[in-house]
Enzyme design. Structure first.
Site, short mmCIF file in Angstrom:
data_model
loop_
_atom_site.label_atom_id
_atom_site.label_comp_id
_atom_site.label_asym_id
_atom_site.label_seq_id
_atom_site.Cartn_x
_atom_site.Cartn_y
_atom_site.Cartn_z
N ASP A 359 0.86 -1.18 0.00
CA ASP A 359 0.00 0.00 0.00
C ASP A 359 0.90 1.23 0.00
O ASP A 359 2.06 1.17 0.47
CB ASP A 359 -0.90 -0.04 1.24
CG ASP A 359 -1.64 1.25 1.45
OD1 ASP A 359 -2.36 1.68 0.52
OD2 ASP A 359 -1.48 1.86 2.53
N ARG A 360 0.39 2.35 -0.49
CA ARG A 360 1.23 3.54 -0.57
C ARG A 360 1.16 4.39 0.69
O ARG A 360 2.09 4.43 1.50
CB ARG A 360 0.83 4.38 -1.80
CG ARG A 360 1.86 5.44 -2.19
CD ARG A 360 1.31 6.40 -3.25
NE ARG A 360 0.50 7.46 -2.66
CZ ARG A 360 0.05 8.52 -3.34
NH1 ARG A 360 0.30 8.62 -4.65
NH2 ARG A 360 -0.68 9.45 -2.75
N ASP A 361 0.00 5.05 0.89
CA ASP A 361 -0.13 6.03 1.97
C ASP A 361 -0.33 5.35 3.32
O ASP A 361 -1.26 4.55 3.50
CB ASP A 361 -1.30 6.96 1.68
CG ASP A 361 -1.14 7.67 0.34
OD1 ASP A 361 -0.06 8.20 0.09
OD2 ASP A 361 -2.10 7.66 -0.46
N ASP A 367 1.05 9.32 5.49
CA ASP A 367 -0.20 9.65 4.81
C ASP A 367 -0.47 11.15 4.84
O ASP A 367 -0.60 11.76 5.90
CB ASP A 367 -1.35 8.90 5.51
CG ASP A 367 -2.66 9.01 4.73
OD1 ASP A 367 -2.64 9.55 3.61
OD2 ASP A 367 -3.69 8.55 5.25
N TYR A 370 -5.06 13.05 0.12
CA TYR A 370 -5.22 13.58 -1.23
C TYR A 370 -4.00 14.39 -1.67
O TYR A 370 -4.10 15.48 -2.22
CB TYR A 370 -6.48 14.44 -1.31
CG TYR A 370 -7.71 13.73 -0.78
CD1 TYR A 370 -8.15 12.54 -1.35
CD2 TYR A 370 -8.42 14.25 0.30
CE1 TYR A 370 -9.27 11.88 -0.85
CE2 TYR A 370 -9.54 13.61 0.80
CZ TYR A 370 -9.96 12.42 0.23
OH TYR A 370 -11.06 11.78 0.73
N THR A 401 -2.69 1.28 -4.80
CA THR A 401 -3.15 2.44 -4.02
C THR A 401 -4.49 2.97 -4.51
O THR A 401 -4.71 3.14 -5.72
CB THR A 401 -2.09 3.57 -4.08
OG1 THR A 401 -2.57 4.72 -3.39
CG2 THR A 401 -1.72 3.95 -5.50
N SER A 404 -8.96 8.02 -4.56
CA SER A 404 -10.31 8.51 -4.85
C SER A 404 -10.36 10.03 -4.98
O SER A 404 -11.36 10.58 -5.44
CB SER A 404 -11.28 8.07 -3.75
OG SER A 404 -10.97 8.70 -2.52
N CYS A 436 -6.15 2.98 -8.38
CA CYS A 436 -7.60 3.06 -8.57
C CYS A 436 -8.02 4.52 -8.43
O CYS A 436 -7.91 5.09 -7.34
CB CYS A 436 -8.35 2.20 -7.54
SG CYS A 436 -10.15 2.44 -7.63
N CYS A 444 -16.42 0.06 -8.34
CA CYS A 444 -15.50 -0.51 -9.32
C CYS A 444 -14.83 -1.76 -8.74
O CYS A 444 -14.76 -1.94 -7.52
CB CYS A 444 -14.42 0.51 -9.69
SG CYS A 444 -13.26 0.84 -8.33
#
Length: 544
Positions: A359-361, A367, A370, A401, A404, A436, A444
């Site tokens: 996972d990234r953040d 984190d 956005y 990751t 959104s 994503c 999705c």
């Protein structure tokens, strides 16, 4: 349920929410327990439906029995009973010596807890498992149907996990059940064989359970032919003599091949005859004659022990046998071929990881909600060296990751790409990036907790999903891994919910420990159990 049993055990029940679960839980609640035989110290119900509802699994029948003792429902992610049982026993407290598995369509007599305690007390250290005896109630007013006889065969089955207790230490030693078996078929025989190869014995106890015959439709006997793919996996894992080793009776597959070949010859001959091919008529006739004889033989074998004319249900049984005796042979052959193709290069269990999906953040970098500014990229302590250790071990790397913010209009795809390029310069290069851009309402398939990005990363890296390990900081990361069939390690942060920590199959207090755990798995070493312990934390879900 107070007191301490001589051999403490937990009860693990995988379920897809069938009505029979309520009846099972009622019989669990009615068990005759006391200070000498206090019953299970923990009960874990694994909700193995692919999509859960708000109602979830009902535990109401257990409430009068358990009081304040631990009873939990954990997610199984719809990957089949082998994966669900692994999910269940790994969720049990490590101090519990034995794991008792029962299926959600059985019923326990009131003496079951006392009898199980006696069975476990009789197990010396070289005994890894104790099997209960299965009784299938059959109708007294008529002969049994084909489906009823199929269910009744469980009474003679060896090492059926409908009622099977295993030492937890042995499950850990052999890696639990092989999750590549997707059905309630052969996964228990495979586990028993691996346990025996590890030097342990399995025994039958004195306890017993009831296994009522489930309602079934006309095509149930055709659907169960999917187990032929699992037979192909057993042959791949244990060699051509696996049936002898597993004490599994030979089936009718050879006859199914002959029947299918005869039908194919009849069809090919008929087509050739229309086309004017010489000899095609004789081929069609011979094929049709052979198929008719084989079909009649199979139909007669299935009808002979069943209801007779005038018995209740005879007409429905006759219709079902006439239909399915024609369709079962080609279905069985197709599934065996499918299994052979799918598993022609399958190796032993447990599968060693070949790729790590980060996972990234909150996992690789701190984190920043956005984030569209590369200057705000701040890797977690030691991230570069840890990712390099993964690469040095020969494992592929990828990032998966959710972003959104793109769908929400808070950041652009170009800004996300700029941030990712900065991370790739600092920690990479990664072998694959999966992003994503969708919002939660778009439903999705790629947005975690759905498995789309895990599956896409596995495909891009040229590995199978079960050869991947996902490392993330929230429940959505872990659920995506589980849904795809990958392993996972949760590294909690301040935003990780306590329930997510409790639900995770494996946790680590920091990224360094998570990487160490993955490297242990990839080398075949058994990790120190303390590596996966971490205090629970409360917090809010990550915004990405």
């Amino acid at each position: 349920m107070s007191g301490t049993a001589q051999s403490p055990y937990a009860l693990v029940i995988p379920s897809v929410g069938r009505p029979s679960l309520d009846r099972l839980l009622e019989t669990v609640a009615a068990l005759d327990t006391g200070a000498v035989h206090p019953g299970p110290v923990e009960i874990v119900v694994v909700d193995d439906r692919r999509e859960t509802t708000a109602a979830g699994i009902r535990l109401a029948p257990l409430m009068p029995m358990v009081g304040g003792d631990p009873v939990r429902v954990v997610r199984g992610y719809g990957r089949g009973p082998a994966a669900a049982r692994n999910r269940g026993w790994r969720a049990v407290d490590r101090a519990v010596d034995w794991i008792a598995f029962v299926d959600d369509d059985v019923e326990l007599p009131t003496t079951w807890a006392r009898d199980l305690a006696a069975d476990l007390a009789d197990c010396p250290p070289d005994v890894a498992a104790s099997q209960g005896r299965i009784t299938v109630p059959l109708p007294a007013d008529r002969p049994s149907t084909d489906w009823e006889r199929n269910t009744a065969s469980l009474e003679e089955a060896d090492w059926a996990t409908a009622d099977m207790a295993y030492r937890r230490s042995v499950l850990e030693e052999v890696g639990g059940l092989d999750e590549r078996f997707p059905r309630a078929y052969r996964e228990d025989a495979d586990l028993a064989l691996r346990v025996r190869l590890a030097g342990y014995r399995l025994v039958r106890g004195r306890r017993h359970i009831l296994h009522p015959v489930r309602p079934a439709d006309v095509w149930v006997s055709q659907r169960v032919q999917a187990g032929n793919a699992d037979n192909a996996l057993m042959r791949r894992l244990h060699g051509p003599h696996w049936r002898t080793q597993a004490q599994a009776p030979a089936g009718a597959f050879g006859w199914h091949v002959a029947s299918t070949a005869a039908a194919a010859a009849a069809v090919i001959g008929a087509v050739g005859r229309v086309a004017g091919s010489r000899g095609a008529g004789r081929l069609a006739g011979a094929g049709a004659l052979a198929w008719t004889a084989l079909y009649g033989r199979f139909l007669g074998q299935r009808l002979a022990p069943g209801p007779r004319p005038g018995d209740p249900g005879f007409t429905a049984e006759l219709r079902q046998m006439i239909l399915t005796s024609a369709t079962i042979p080609p279905t069985a052959v197709w599934h065996r071929f499918r299994g052979w193709r799918q598993h022609r290069s399958t190796g032993s269990w447990p599968v060693r990881p070949r790729a790590v999906l980060f996972d990234r953040d909150g996992t690789l970098v701190h984190d920043v909600p956005y984030n569209g500014d590369p200057a705000q990229v701040d890797p977690v302590d030691g991230a570069r060296g840890l990712v390099d250790r993964v690469r040095a071990a020969g494992l592929a790397t990828a990032v998966i990751t959710n972003q959104s913010g793109i769908a929400r209009g808070l950041i652009t795809r170009d800004k996300v790409d700029a941030v990712n390029e900065r991370i790739d310069r600092l920690l990479g290069p990664f072998d694959s990036w999966q992003i994503c851009p969708h919002g939660p309402a778009e439903n999705c398939p790629c947005r975690k907790p759905r498995p789309g990005m895990v599956l896409a990363a596995a495909q891009a890296l040229g590995v199978r999903p079960e050869e991947c390990v996902v490392i993330g900081d929230i429940g959505a990361d872990i659920e995506a891994a589980q849904a795809a069939g990958a392993r996972s390690v949760l590294v909690p942060t301040r935003v990780t919910r306590a329930a997510e920590v409790a639900d995770a199959p494996a946790t680590a207090p920091d990224l360094a420990t998570a990487v160490e755990l993955v490297l242990d798995w990839s080398s075949g070493r058994q990790p120190d159990p303390t590596l996966t312990s971490t205090p629970t934390q409360d917090g809010e879900q990550s915004t990405t």
